[in-house]
Design a protein around this motif. Structure first.
Motif, mmCIF file in Angstrom:
data_model
loop_
_atom_site.group_PDB
_atom_site.id
_atom_site.type_symbol
_atom_site.label_atom_id
_atom_site.label_comp_id
_atom_site.label_asym_id
_atom_site.label_seq_id
_atom_site.Cartn_x
_atom_site.Cartn_y
_atom_site.Cartn_z
ATOM 1 N N ILE A 171 12.995 -25.629 -8.607
ATOM 2 C CA ILE A 171 12.939 -24.195 -8.305
ATOM 3 C C ILE A 171 12.430 -23.414 -9.511
ATOM 4 C CG2 ILE A 171 14.325 -22.153 -7.781
ATOM 5 C CD1 ILE A 171 16.057 -24.026 -5.996
ATOM 6 N N TYR A 172 12.948 -23.713 -10.695
ATOM 7 C CA TYR A 172 12.467 -23.015 -11.897
ATOM 8 C C TYR A 172 10.986 -23.303 -12.141
ATOM 9 C CZ TYR A 172 17.298 -21.892 -13.182
ATOM 10 O OH TYR A 172 18.577 -21.404 -13.204
ATOM 11 N N ALA A 173 10.558 -24.535 -11.914
ATOM 12 C CA ALA A 173 9.149 -24.893 -12.097
ATOM 13 C C ALA A 173 8.271 -24.115 -11.124
ATOM 14 C CB ALA A 173 8.959 -26.397 -11.902
ATOM 15 N N LEU A 174 8.652 -24.084 -9.849
ATOM 16 C CA LEU A 174 7.865 -23.330 -8.862
ATOM 17 C C LEU A 174 7.871 -21.841 -9.155
ATOM 18 C CD1 LEU A 174 8.606 -24.966 -5.405
ATOM 19 C CD2 LEU A 174 6.494 -25.026 -6.732
ATOM 20 N N HIS A 175 9.011 -21.324 -9.563
ATOM 21 C CA HIS A 175 9.084 -19.901 -9.900
ATOM 22 C C HIS A 175 8.131 -19.566 -11.034
ATOM 23 C CE1 HIS A 175 10.612 -16.501 -12.259
ATOM 24 N NE2 HIS A 175 10.741 -15.958 -11.073
ATOM 25 N N GLY A 176 8.153 -20.361 -12.098
ATOM 26 C CA GLY A 176 7.266 -20.110 -13.234
ATOM 27 C C GLY A 176 5.805 -20.244 -12.855
ATOM 28 N N TYR A 177 5.500 -21.275 -12.081
ATOM 29 C CA TYR A 177 4.118 -21.518 -11.633
ATOM 30 C C TYR A 177 3.601 -20.326 -10.826
ATOM 31 C CZ TYR A 177 0.234 -24.458 -9.970
ATOM 32 O OH TYR A 177 -0.992 -24.986 -9.701
ATOM 33 N N CYS A 178 4.390 -19.884 -9.869
ATOM 34 C CA CYS A 178 3.978 -18.743 -9.031
ATOM 35 C C CYS A 178 3.906 -17.452 -9.843
ATOM 36 C CB CYS A 178 4.930 -18.579 -7.856
ATOM 37 S SG CYS A 178 4.817 -19.907 -6.650
ATOM 38 N N ALA A 179 4.880 -17.247 -10.726
ATOM 39 C CA ALA A 179 4.866 -16.038 -11.558
ATOM 40 C C ALA A 179 3.629 -15.997 -12.442
ATOM 41 C CB ALA A 179 6.133 -15.977 -12.413
ATOM 42 N N GLU A 180 3.240 -17.144 -12.980
ATOM 43 C CA GLU A 180 2.043 -17.229 -13.823
ATOM 44 C C GLU A 180 0.784 -16.867 -13.015
ATOM 45 O OE1 GLU A 180 0.248 -18.480 -17.593
ATOM 46 O OE2 GLU A 180 2.359 -18.506 -17.091
ATOM 47 N N MET A 190 4.264 -26.136 -14.849
ATOM 48 C CA MET A 190 5.415 -26.517 -14.022
ATOM 49 C C MET A 190 6.526 -27.176 -14.850
ATOM 50 S SD MET A 190 3.885 -27.371 -10.310
ATOM 51 C CE MET A 190 5.478 -27.159 -9.545
ATOM 52 N N PRO A 191 6.245 -28.230 -15.617
ATOM 53 C CA PRO A 191 7.346 -28.773 -16.426
ATOM 54 C C PRO A 191 7.776 -27.807 -17.535
ATOM 55 C CG PRO A 191 5.307 -29.969 -16.865
ATOM 56 C CD PRO A 191 5.040 -29.071 -15.700
ATOM 57 N N ILE A 192 6.845 -27.032 -18.057
ATOM 58 C CA ILE A 192 7.204 -26.084 -19.111
ATOM 59 C C ILE A 192 8.203 -25.062 -18.586
ATOM 60 C CG2 ILE A 192 6.323 -24.196 -20.545
ATOM 61 C CD1 ILE A 192 3.747 -25.912 -20.908
ATOM 62 N N TYR A 193 7.891 -24.433 -17.457
ATOM 63 C CA TYR A 193 8.815 -23.444 -16.886
ATOM 64 C C TYR A 193 10.066 -24.093 -16.326
ATOM 65 C CZ TYR A 193 5.621 -19.462 -17.260
ATOM 66 O OH TYR A 193 4.816 -18.449 -17.713
ATOM 67 N N GLY A 194 9.938 -25.275 -15.741
ATOM 68 C CA GLY A 194 11.103 -25.943 -15.181
ATOM 69 C C GLY A 194 12.146 -26.262 -16.236
#
Length: 163
Positions: free
Chosen positions: A20-29, A55-59
């Motif tokens: 979820i955190y990875a997808l959130h960061g990816y979409c926010a970016e 994705m792994p960075i934000y996750g």
């Protein structure tokens, strides 16, 4: 309800929270880069870009912020918690950017910004990271903690599934 029992629900696993955190960061970016491009060029295509590395960075960062949140939520007021999150963000952005740059894979370069360090971080984004930290602290982390994984549907007390 008489004769019925609810099966136990559990919070999301580490892997689901990472996802979820990875997808959130990816979409926010993607949304941020689309909005930024629109602000600069007024192109209505709103084409955002990012890298799969985000994705792994934000996750992973989301999981670390989650741990920081639980450690400091009752110890510091919101404005100071957000400063801690921003410091973490800059440390993580620099560290991951430095590692990716070694392999020629760093997708960002802040070299043209005035207040940058090695092109890997820039202070110009501090207000945006701060606002993002408020979102994480007040909405995202508490919301993810409320999500539950339900193992099975409601069953009748004798073990038959409810219809």
């Amino acid at each position: 309800m008489p004769g019925y029992q609810m099966d136990q629900s559990v919070g999301l696993s580490l892997w689901w929270r990472l996802y979820i955190y990875a997808l959130h960061g990816y979409c926010a970016e993607i949304l941020f880069t689309a909005a930024w491009e629109f602000a600069l060029t007024t192109k209505y295509t709103l084409m955002g870009t990012t890298s799969v590395w985000t994705m792994p960075i934000y996750g992973i960062s989301g999981l670390v912020v989650e741990e920081i949140y639980f450690y400091i939520k009752d110890k510091l007021p919101l404005p100071l918690r957000c400063v801690v999150y921003v410091v973490w963000t800059y440390f993580w952005e620099f560290s991951t950017g430095y590692l990716l740059r070694i392999f020629g894979a760093c997708p960002w370069d802040y070299g043209e910004h005035i207040y940058n360090f090695m092109g890997l971080v820039c202070l110009e984004y501090a207000p945006l990271w701060y606002v993002g930290s408020i979102f994480y602290d007040q909405i995202l982390v508490p919301g993810i903690q409320q999500l539950q994984w339900r193992h099975s549907p409601m069953t009748v007390a004798n073990g038959n599934k409810a219809k």
